[in-house]
Design an enzyme around this catalytic site. Structure first.
Site, mmCIF file in Angstrom:
data_model
loop_
_atom_site.group_PDB
_atom_site.id
_atom_site.type_symbol
_atom_site.label_atom_id
_atom_site.label_comp_id
_atom_site.label_asym_id
_atom_site.label_seq_id
_atom_site.Cartn_x
_atom_site.Cartn_y
_atom_site.Cartn_z
ATOM 1 N N HIS A 35 0.872 -1.187 0.000
ATOM 2 C CA HIS A 35 0.000 0.000 0.000
ATOM 3 C C HIS A 35 0.903 1.229 0.000
ATOM 4 C CE1 HIS A 35 1.132 0.130 4.198
ATOM 5 N NE2 HIS A 35 0.663 -1.096 4.367
ATOM 6 N N HIS A 38 4.064 1.316 2.283
ATOM 7 C CA HIS A 38 5.247 0.630 1.739
ATOM 8 C C HIS A 38 5.888 1.470 0.639
ATOM 9 C CE1 HIS A 38 2.748 -3.036 2.949
ATOM 10 N NE2 HIS A 38 3.856 -3.211 3.644
ATOM 11 N N GLY A 148 9.256 1.442 8.622
ATOM 12 C CA GLY A 148 8.194 2.394 8.963
ATOM 13 C C GLY A 148 8.033 2.548 10.467
ATOM 14 N N LYS A 150 5.429 3.022 11.798
ATOM 15 C CA LYS A 150 4.177 2.343 12.130
ATOM 16 C C LYS A 150 4.473 1.180 13.084
ATOM 17 C CE LYS A 150 0.150 0.064 10.935
ATOM 18 N NZ LYS A 150 0.517 -1.292 11.075
ATOM 19 N N GLN A 154 9.436 -2.498 16.334
ATOM 20 C CA GLN A 154 10.270 -3.198 15.350
ATOM 21 C C GLN A 154 11.469 -2.314 14.969
ATOM 22 O OE1 GLN A 154 8.873 -5.814 11.959
ATOM 23 N NE2 GLN A 154 9.012 -3.859 10.908
HETATM 24 P P1 AMP Z 1 5.043 -5.164 6.483
HETATM 25 O O1 AMP Z 1 4.808 -5.543 5.056
HETATM 26 O O2 AMP Z 1 3.817 -4.970 7.278
HETATM 27 O O3 AMP Z 1 6.065 -6.053 7.152
HETATM 28 O O4 AMP Z 1 5.709 -3.726 6.431
HETATM 29 C C1 AMP Z 1 6.913 -3.489 5.731
HETATM 30 C C2 AMP Z 1 7.450 -2.141 6.127
HETATM 31 O O5 AMP Z 1 6.492 -1.135 5.783
HETATM 32 C C3 AMP Z 1 7.700 -2.024 7.639
HETATM 33 O O6 AMP Z 1 8.906 -1.315 7.845
HETATM 34 C C4 AMP Z 1 6.491 -1.243 8.098
HETATM 35 O O7 AMP Z 1 6.736 -0.490 9.280
HETATM 36 C C5 AMP Z 1 6.265 -0.317 6.913
HETATM 37 N N1 AMP Z 1 4.881 0.184 6.926
HETATM 38 C C6 AMP Z 1 3.741 -0.550 7.033
HETATM 39 N N2 AMP Z 1 2.659 0.262 7.076
HETATM 40 C C7 AMP Z 1 3.130 1.534 6.989
HETATM 41 C C8 AMP Z 1 2.507 2.819 6.986
HETATM 42 N N3 AMP Z 1 1.196 2.963 7.086
HETATM 43 N N4 AMP Z 1 3.303 3.908 6.882
HETATM 44 C C9 AMP Z 1 4.649 3.776 6.795
HETATM 45 N N5 AMP Z 1 5.301 2.592 6.799
HETATM 46 C C10 AMP Z 1 4.547 1.483 6.895
#
Ligand code: AMP
Length: 283
Positions: A35, A38, A148, A150, A154
């Site tokens: 999204h 990412h 992120g 978010k 982590q």
């Molecule tokens: P994930 O696919 O959930 O493992 O996320 C991959 C990366 O994208 C991680 O570093 C998350 O923190 C970051 N991320 C997920 N959602 C968001 C968001 N809404 N804003 C910024 N970064 C994000």
């Protein structure tokens, strides 16, 4: 965009490119179902590096519930279109059979950093994260990596991992991207019904309310109590935690808020879907 599926393909492609051209490599690890959150990480990386690598790997070792792993959204075709739209250079799509050809014996202990919030509610989660991120760092050997805010905890864990294992990688923390109604973007939002997506905005409202009461009164207990009252008006929502912590150490704070980076962190279930969010500000 080039799609690479094995460690040896990465070694051949990225490392040859780097030796040839002395380029800077940025790396964005993800679990796919991409999204705008990412994509903002990828865009920051493409601005700061010559080559940007995104990985998509739904990492089984970081899921504490097998049903959560199975139901995690997957949409490779759309992911590829989105990655191409932001000029990502390389997509690494490792296979679980290669990443975990043998069951890992090594385990991580991040002490106080993981004995709070996500660490206590999702047993083994950060061990799985640290394991897979270490493997990916070793395979890709980026100059910079983008995570992120978010996933605030982590970020702290990855910072510690880089420090303790002397990875020669700069960690760049990127701001949270939200929907118009304030809901933090997340792959898991796809599993919410339209009604739940609307209800989920109360998470961000609760964070904002907590922040404004802390700023007005310096009273964390009052802020948390009022925010919980607000959340309780959405019966479909089951709060797991709402905590006010020092944004660096992630330990609870109750007073001496001046000039401290404060993080308000929340985790809640909406129906079957577990959502997290946070808000960081200077006390
Ligand atoms: P994930 O696919 O959930 O493992 O996320 C991959 C990366 O994208 C991680 O570093 C998350 O923190 C970051 N991320 C997920 N959602 C968001 C968001 N809404 N804003 C910024 N970064 C994000």
């Amino acid at each position: 965009m080039i799609v690479l599926k094995t460690r040896s393909e990465v070694l051949q492609y990225i490392h040859t490119e780097r030796r040839k051209n002395n380029i800077q490599v940025g790396f964005v690890p993800t679990m796919g179902a991409l999204h705008k959150g990412h994509l903002s990480l990828i865009e920051t990386s493409t601005q700061e590096n010559d080559l940007t690598v995104c990985s998509i790997f739904v990492n089984p070792t970081q899921f504490n519930e097998s049903s959560d792993f199975e139901k995690y959204p997957r949409d490779f075709d759309q992911d590829i279109t989105l990655l191409e739209s932001v000029q990502c250079d390389v997509l690494f799509l490792p296979q679980a059979s290669e990443m975990y050809s043998k069951k890992a014996v090594l385990s991580f202990n991040f002490g106080a950093l993981e004995n709070v919030m996500e660490g206590t509610h999702r047993e083994g989660h950060f061990n799985g994260v640290a394991l897979v991120v270490s493997k990916l760092f070793n395979i890709i050997q980026p100059n910079r990596t983008y995570f992120g805010q978010k996933d605030l905890q982590q970020c702290a864990i990855i910072h510690q991992l880089i420090e303790d294992l002397s990875f020669n990688i700069e960690l760049i923390r990127c701001p949270i991207i939200r929907e118009e109604n304030g809901l933090a973007m997340s792959s898991r939002n796809r599993r919410l019904t339209t009604k739940e997506q609307e209800e989920a905005k109360v998470l961000y409202q609760a964070l904002e309310l907590t922040k404004s009461i802390i700023q007005e009164t310096q009273n964390i207990d009052q802020a948390v109590t009022e925010a919980k009252q607000l959340l309780s008006r959405t019966p479909a929502l089951q709060l797991e935690y709402l905590e006010v912590v020092d944004a660096t150490t992630l330990q609870s704070i109750s007073d001496k808020l001046k000039n401290v980076e404060i993080a308000i962190c929340i985790a809640a279930f909406l129906g079957e879907v577990r959502l997290i969010d946070n808000l960081v500000f200077k006390g």
